[in-house]
Design a protein around this motif. Structure first.
Motif, PDB file in Angstrom:
ATOM      1  N   UNK A 178       0.843  -1.193   0.000  1.00  0.00           N
ATOM      2  CA  UNK A 178       0.000   0.000   0.000  1.00  0.00           C
ATOM      3  C   UNK A 178       0.877   1.241   0.000  1.00  0.00           C
ATOM      4  N   UNK A 179       0.578   2.183  -0.876  1.00  0.00           N
ATOM      5  CA  UNK A 179       1.399   3.378  -1.024  1.00  0.00           C
ATOM      6  C   UNK A 179       0.775   4.562  -0.272  1.00  0.00           C
ATOM      7  N   UNK A 180       1.608   5.546   0.022  1.00  0.00           N
ATOM      8  CA  UNK A 180       1.161   6.768   0.682  1.00  0.00           C
ATOM      9  C   UNK A 180       1.479   7.965  -0.209  1.00  0.00           C
ATOM     10  N   UNK A 181       0.609   8.971  -0.185  1.00  0.00           N
ATOM     11  CA  UNK A 181       0.888  10.188  -0.930  1.00  0.00           C
ATOM     12  C   UNK A 181       1.832  11.075  -0.106  1.00  0.00           C
ATOM     13  N   UNK A 226      -6.527   7.321 -13.856  1.00  0.00           N
ATOM     14  CA  UNK A 226      -6.976   6.895 -12.535  1.00  0.00           C
ATOM     15  C   UNK A 226      -5.892   6.089 -11.816  1.00  0.00           C
ATOM     16  N   UNK A 227      -5.828   6.278 -10.502  1.00  0.00           N
ATOM     17  CA  UNK A 227      -4.743   5.702  -9.699  1.00  0.00           C
ATOM     18  C   UNK A 227      -4.632   4.188  -9.848  1.00  0.00           C
ATOM     19  N   UNK A 228      -5.752   3.498  -9.707  1.00  0.00           N
ATOM     20  CA  UNK A 228      -5.721   2.032  -9.750  1.00  0.00           C
ATOM     21  C   UNK A 228      -5.341   1.512 -11.127  1.00  0.00           C
ATOM     22  N   UNK A 229      -5.439   2.360 -12.149  1.00  0.00           N
ATOM     23  CA  UNK A 229      -5.172   1.938 -13.521  1.00  0.00           C
ATOM     24  C   UNK A 229      -3.821   2.405 -14.056  1.00  0.00           C
ATOM     25  N   UNK A 230      -3.044   3.118 -13.234  1.00  0.00           N
ATOM     26  CA  UNK A 230      -1.834   3.757 -13.747  1.00  0.00           C
ATOM     27  C   UNK A 230      -0.882   2.767 -14.407  1.00  0.00           C
ATOM     28  N   UNK A 252      -2.721  10.544  -5.752  1.00  0.00           N
ATOM     29  CA  UNK A 252      -2.657   9.152  -6.196  1.00  0.00           C
ATOM     30  C   UNK A 252      -2.935   9.004  -7.688  1.00  0.00           C
ATOM     31  N   UNK A 253      -3.519  10.013  -8.311  1.00  0.00           N
ATOM     32  CA  UNK A 253      -3.772   9.950  -9.750  1.00  0.00           C
ATOM     33  C   UNK A 253      -2.460   9.846 -10.517  1.00  0.00           C
ATOM     34  N   UNK A 254      -2.508   9.254 -11.723  1.00  0.00           N
ATOM     35  CA  UNK A 254      -1.312   9.098 -12.532  1.00  0.00           C
ATOM     36  C   UNK A 254      -1.208  10.154 -13.607  1.00  0.00           C
ATOM     37  N   UNK A 255       0.023  10.495 -13.982  1.00  0.00           N
ATOM     38  CA  UNK A 255       0.286  11.485 -15.034  1.00  0.00           C
ATOM     39  C   UNK A 255       1.289  10.911 -16.027  1.00  0.00           C
ATOM     40  N   UNK A 256       0.910  10.908 -17.304  1.00  0.00           N
ATOM     41  CA  UNK A 256       1.780  10.402 -18.367  1.00  0.00           C
ATOM     42  C   UNK A 256       1.935  11.488 -19.428  1.00  0.00           C
ATOM     43  N   UNK A 257       3.183  11.823 -19.747  1.00  0.00           N
ATOM     44  CA  UNK A 257       3.452  12.864 -20.743  1.00  0.00           C
ATOM     45  C   UNK A 257       3.855  12.221 -22.072  1.00  0.00           C
ATOM     46  N   UNK A 258       3.274  12.719 -23.150  1.00  0.00           N
ATOM     47  CA  UNK A 258       3.567  12.250 -24.499  1.00  0.00           C
ATOM     48  C   UNK A 258       4.108  13.431 -25.295  1.00  0.00           C
ATOM     49  N   UNK A 306      -7.411   1.812  -4.367  1.00  0.00           N
ATOM     50  CA  UNK A 306      -6.579   1.706  -5.559  1.00  0.00           C
ATOM     51  C   UNK A 306      -5.114   1.484  -5.261  1.00  0.00           C
ATOM     52  N   UNK A 307      -4.828   0.802  -4.140  1.00  0.00           N
ATOM     53  CA  UNK A 307      -3.444   0.554  -3.762  1.00  0.00           C
ATOM     54  C   UNK A 307      -2.808   1.673  -2.963  1.00  0.00           C
TER      55      UNK A 307
END
Length: 365
Positions: A2-5, A113-117, A51-57, A22-23
């Motif tokens: 389990x992760x912490x922010x 979404x965090x659980x889907x990162x 907890x949200x994910x960020x992906x740069x393209x 979401x982990x």
């Protein structure tokens, strides 16, 4: 594991009560879900969504990759605009629903979404094969705070010189300062209220949280947890992945056809989704009001007589409306407004009726 922010210890200082989501270990509430819900509707609430994910393209093929991945038409975006979109599998089910930030012609940020990162990262990498594009997973180095509610502009204006009055809904400023820290500042929200998202370096998150709470104290700002985030988004009928959207639920079934642009060119799921838009779907997401005592919960059966016609995706007491409401996927013949059916609550059939969505809409919106 389990992760912490970066704000974990700060939540403890403010009385946060934690749950796993979401982990991640995140605050579900502080003063209480109802109190925090009403604070966001009437004044303001501050959420940790780090907890949200960020992906740069980035690169010449960045837009082509985004267009292949999502159902919406990202070619319509101008720099500084944000777009919501489902991201689908070839079979039409949903990988995730994402926000697309266009930073420049060859520079896009996807917020997932965090659980889907992890799953999303793998899916994006797989689809990027052979394209002239560079991918960066910025999730671990990025924190995100969401300031939501009618007092949000007033509170934030005391900490930034950014022209908030000139920042429209679903737009962002890629580089500005809040309380002296460099941030990306957007105006979207997941509550049905006006509000802002502050993307910052993880090491700046606690300082920004405390600065916002201090600036907002006189305006009734409260820290807000996952509990009220869910009741707020539910009242506004915003989908939650794993409930209203999933690999087994298409965006057309979920009532998100306006975000599926089948005329933009090829993308995953296009053929199936175009057929669903033209010919309809066997199932439809509806909103309903409980006519009898009881709260519909996710996965409860929806019945017509003794026949099962669907499943509840989300159900809750709606504090802003003082009603027990729900969202559910039902056979399309039972989707018209006014349709009656029953919700099976612990073996007891409780009557309900289909009502319009969204349940709540803020004044002036």
């Amino acid at each position: 594991m389990v992760r912490q922010t970066p704000l974990y210890e700060a939540h403890g200082r403010y009385g946060g009560k934690f749950v796993e989501f979401g982990g991640w270990l995140l605050p579900v509430q502080y003063a209480g879900i109802l109190e925090e819900h009403r604070a966001v509707r009437q004044k303001a609430g501050l959420f940790d969504v780090s907890h949200m994910g960020e992906v740069r393209l980035t690169g010449p093929a960045a837009l082509a990759l985004v267009q292949r991945l999502v159902t919406n038409d990202a070619s319509r975006l101008q720099a500084g605009q944000v777009q919501y979109s489902p991201m689908c599998y070839p079979e039409g089910g949903v990988v995730d629903d994402v926000l697309i930030y266009k930073q420049a012609d060859e520079d896009y940020l996807l917020v997932v979404n965090a659980a889907n990162t992890g799953k999303d990262w793998d899916w994006i990498r797989e689809n990027a094969a052979g394209l002239e594009v560079t991918l960066q997973d910025l999730s671990a180095e990025t924190a995100q705070l969401a300031l939501q509610g009618p007092a949000a502009p007033t509170i934030l204006s005391g900490l930034t010189t950014a022209p908030l009055g000139e920042l429209p809904y679903y737009h962002f400023i890629s580089r500005t300062e809040v309380a002296g820290k460099n941030v990306l500042l957007s105006r979207t929200g997941y509550t049905g209220e006006d509000g802002f998202e502050i993307y910052c370096a993880t090491q700046d998150a606690v300082f920004l949280w405390d600065s916002l709470m201090s600036a907002g104290e006189v305006y009734g700002l409260q820290p807000a947890g996952l509990g009220c985030r869910d009741t707020l988004r539910f009242e506004a009928c915003m989908p939650l992945y794993g409930h209203e959207l999933s690999a087994g639920i298409s965006p057309i079934e979920a009532g998100l056809g306006r975000y599926v642009k089948t005329d933009k060119g090829n993308f995953h799921g296009r053929k199936i989704l175009a057929d669903q838009k033209q010919n309809g779907t066997r199932r439809t997401l509806v909103g309903f009001e409980m006519l009898g005592r009881g709260i519909a919960r996710a996965e409860y059966p929806i019945l017509y007589g003794e026949k099962r016609i669907g499943t509840v995706t989300t159900g809750s007491y709606a504090p802003s409306l003082d009603k027990n409401l729900g969202l559910g996927l039902v056979d399309s013949e039972f989707a018209p407004l006014g349709q009656h059916f029953d919700i099976s609550i612990r073996g007891k059939s409780v009557p309900a009726q289909v009502i319009p969505k969204p349940f709540y809409k803020r004044k002036g919106n």
